[in-house]
Design an enzyme around this catalytic site. Structure first.
Site, mmCIF file in Angstrom:
data_model
loop_
_atom_site.group_PDB
_atom_site.id
_atom_site.type_symbol
_atom_site.label_atom_id
_atom_site.label_comp_id
_atom_site.label_asym_id
_atom_site.label_seq_id
_atom_site.Cartn_x
_atom_site.Cartn_y
_atom_site.Cartn_z
ATOM 1 N N ALA B 52 0.837 -1.033 -0.146
ATOM 2 C CA ALA B 52 0.023 -0.005 -0.120
ATOM 3 C C ALA B 52 1.047 1.239 -0.108
ATOM 4 O O ALA B 52 0.649 2.167 -0.791
ATOM 5 C CB ALA B 52 -0.905 -0.119 1.279
ATOM 6 N N GLY B 86 2.941 -13.617 -2.124
ATOM 7 C CA GLY B 86 2.896 -13.130 -3.654
ATOM 8 C C GLY B 86 1.773 -13.687 -4.364
ATOM 9 O O GLY B 86 1.905 -13.769 -5.645
ATOM 10 N N ARG B 332 -11.336 -24.467 8.622
ATOM 11 C CA ARG B 332 -10.490 -23.810 9.581
ATOM 12 C C ARG B 332 -10.858 -23.665 10.746
ATOM 13 O O ARG B 332 -10.155 -23.996 11.804
ATOM 14 C CB ARG B 332 -10.263 -22.329 8.907
ATOM 15 N N GLU B 470 -3.801 -2.911 5.023
ATOM 16 C CA GLU B 470 -4.433 -3.654 6.225
ATOM 17 C C GLU B 470 -4.845 -2.907 7.446
ATOM 18 O O GLU B 470 -5.744 -3.267 8.365
ATOM 19 C CB GLU B 470 -3.636 -4.896 6.606
#
Lengths: 121, 504
Positions: B52, B86, B332, B470
């Site tokens: 960012a 990535g 999860r 984030e």
């Protein structure tokens, strides 16, 4: 004097392939790298311009050793990709201080994740 | 409403705490609005050097916004982006098109994200981001970023194959190139600059108080300087998954024994300083955890890749009982909960084991790397396995014998696991230890669709104040999909620089 030190250091660098050397006692409680001994004869000024309390920048390292990508690593690497001077994560974007310290042994930043690849330096 | 008030209080507390520990020099503390107190003035300050920050800085420079200064507190450029996997979601990317996938679109991606967000995601922002995906992709290509040849796959939660991956499988392939492009074009970057506070005057952020020469994580290092930003302060400081106290406050269910996939600097102080200056934090309790972590490596590591074999072909057993304790292929949250039930009597983790047949994958990259880096081990027998990890041998032998019978029958009467990929277990084994890791903070500062940070009291933008990546909240909602953080962070650099240009 600075020029002389630099050329001395460079000559030394060529012979010993730019290792800063082991940690040895310099004066009193201060430890430093064996190959930097001649720098200490001038006091702390070479790395800490103005005052020993001043923060060191990469300039102090780069003056003699060159830029990160140009410094060859002569130590045994775990594998060719584990070359921190040509790191896929940081490449030019790493300060010398991320992995190296003058007065103490330091764990390189890579060892945060790659725990078995690097020793304290 | 009540939680909003709570956050404001928390913000104020953080501000007071910050002032109490910091020994502010006279120029910085005595006259917060005195213009003569600035040590330096630039046009745009960018806080943080991950995707960012790098994209915002580069785009601001290209938009001719003047002098651009990036402040990074660590000793390396790239933040968490430099060590991530990535993955990059790009609808209509050239590789996708060459695979004959012609029916993808930004709208398709946003639909997937809205489903994952469970009603808490922001469609306007996600749409704006998805519409700029090709711009961000092109910025990477122009900067020299290499992606894997012909590689474009469908990752979890996406309905189309649209995720490309960098050559080395790390975001570092992108951060290094964007950093180098920025340097060529005149962006200035400074390491070891810690944001102590923002300087807010009225409804405007005028600049920052910075600890220059800071050595992470020592708060006593460095000296305070004040830097003014004529046009914008862009907060791109990342998530707070490494901030154990804040993590525990916003989500007490996050077990304190959980390690983290993030770099050590992913702590929340910049976000809290922004909140102390009026910014509205939202969704802070939405934190993503991966159940595929290994306690024997740092960061994200190889464990996730290794377990893509282990969950399917092998089993997970408790070291306490020698028995299986869950369906290895469950979701999860269910898996995380089951894994974390494994504890010694003092509450400390009894890391469960996952093992599968070595001979089925001797040359597999995932196995070779894991063994090499000592986060997994090859054992020649169940006896050796039991003695190395202190598992009751008889119970372990019984578990494997019964499991092998289940594999032959194709059913799992114990946990109802889908057995189509299960293999009869036969030594030697590859064995690793597992424990979940905290991965990503969905919450953070609330912004509008231009990346302008909203004031908690007025719900309108704080002047000159932007945020991306984030550190922002409310974009992804309940859960962020894989490969979408890279997309969001890189595109917001375009969107924010255009907003600054329009406002300047």
């Amino acid at each position: 004097m600075k020029k002389l030190i630099m050329s001395l250091a460079l000559a030394l660098a060529m012979v010993v392939t730019a290792q800063a050397g082991d940690l040895v006692t310099i004066k009193g409680n201060t430890e430093g790298r064996s190959y930097h001994k001649s720098l200490y004869e001038e006091g702390c000024n070479y790395c800490h311009p103005g005052s020993p309390k001043k923060q060191v920048t990469d300039a102090a390292c780069v003056d003699c050793h060159g830029q990160i990508n140009d410094i060859e690593i002569t130590k045994h690497l775990k594998m060719p990709e584990a070359n921190p001077h040509k790191s896929v994560h940081y490449n030019q974007g790493a300060s010398c201080l991320a992995c190296h310290a003058e007065h103490t042994r330091k764990a390189p930043v890579c060892s945060e994740c790659h725990r078995t690849w690097f020793d304290k330096m | 409403m009540q939680s909003r008030r709570k956050f404001l209080k928390l913000g104020a507390g953080a501000a007071i705490g910050g002032l109490a520990v910091a020994s502010l020099p006279k120029t910085a503390a005595a006259h917060p609005s005195d213009e003569t107190a600035w040590d330096e003035t630039v046009d745009v300050i960018v806080i943080g050097s991950g995707f960012a920050g790098l994209s915002a800085a580069l785009n601001a420079k290209r938009k001719k916004l003047g002098s651009i200064l990036v402040l990074e507190k660590m000793q390396v450029i790239g933040g968490n982006s430099a060590i991530n996997g990535g993955w990059f979601a790009v609808p209509k990317n050239p590789i996708q098109l060459s695979q004959g996938i012609l029916d993808d679109s930004p709208e398709e991606l946003v639909n997937d994200q809205m489903i994952a967000g469970r009603g808490m995601a922001n469609k306007e922002i996600l749409t704006k981001v998805a519409n700029r995906a090709l711009d961000a992709y092109q910025m990477c290509i122009d900067a020299g970023v290499e992606f894997r040849k012909d590689f474009n796959i469908q990752v979890g939660g996406h309905n189309k194959a649209r995720a490309i991956r960098t050559k080395h499988g790390t975001g570092g392939d992108i951060t290094t190139k964007l950093y180098e492009a920025g340097r060529r074009e005149g962006v200035e970057y400074r390491l070891q600059h810690y944001i102590e506070d923002f300087v807010r005057v009225g409804d405007k952020i005028e600049g920052v108080v910075v600890r220059r020469g800071y050595r992470f994580p020592d708060q006593g290092t460095g000296e305070l300087v004040r830097i003014k930003a004529n046009k914008a302060v862009i907060c791109a400081s990342g998530g707070f998954a490494r901030d154990m106290k804040l993590r525990a406050v916003v989500d007490p269910s996050l077990d304190p024994t959980l390690d983290c996939t993030n770099h050590l600097g992913a702590t929340g102080e910049v976000m809290l300083s922004a909140a102390a200056n009026g910014a509205l934090p939202i969704h802070l309790n939405m934190i993503q955890t991966g159940h595929w972590g290994s306690p024997d490596e740092g960061g994200f590591g190889w464990s996730n890749a290794l377990l893509s074999i282990g969950w399917h072909e092998g089993i997970s057993v408790s070291v306490l009982s020698g028995k299986r304790y869950m369906d290895e292929r469950t979701d999860r949250l269910t898996a995380s909960t089951a894994i974390m039930n494994n504890r010694y009597s003092d509450g400390s983790p009894a890391y469960p084991l996952v093992f599968f047949n070595y001979n089925d994958h001797p040359d597999d990259d995932r196995v070779v790397r894991a063994l090499r880096d000592e986060m997994a081990w090859k054992v020649d027998s169940l006896e050796q396995l039991a003695s190395k990890f202190n598992v009751p041998l008889d119970a372990l032998k019984k578990t494997v014998k019964e499991y092998n019978e289940h594999v032959a029958q194709g059913t799992d009467p114990d946990f109802g696991r889908k057995m189509d990929t299960a293999k009869v277990l036969k030594a030697p084994f590859v064995v690793s230890r597992i424990w979940p890791k905290v991965h990503y903070c969905m919450g953070g500062l609330k912004t509008d669709a231009d990346g302008r940070v909203l004031d908690a009291r007025t719900m309108s933008p704080i002047k000159n104040f932007y945020a991306a990546g984030e550190v922002t909240g409310g974009v992804h909602g309940q859960t962020r999909l894989s490969s979408c953080s890279c997309l969001e962070t890189l595109t917001m650099g375009f969107i924010i620089s255009e907003a600054i240009k329009a406002n300047a």
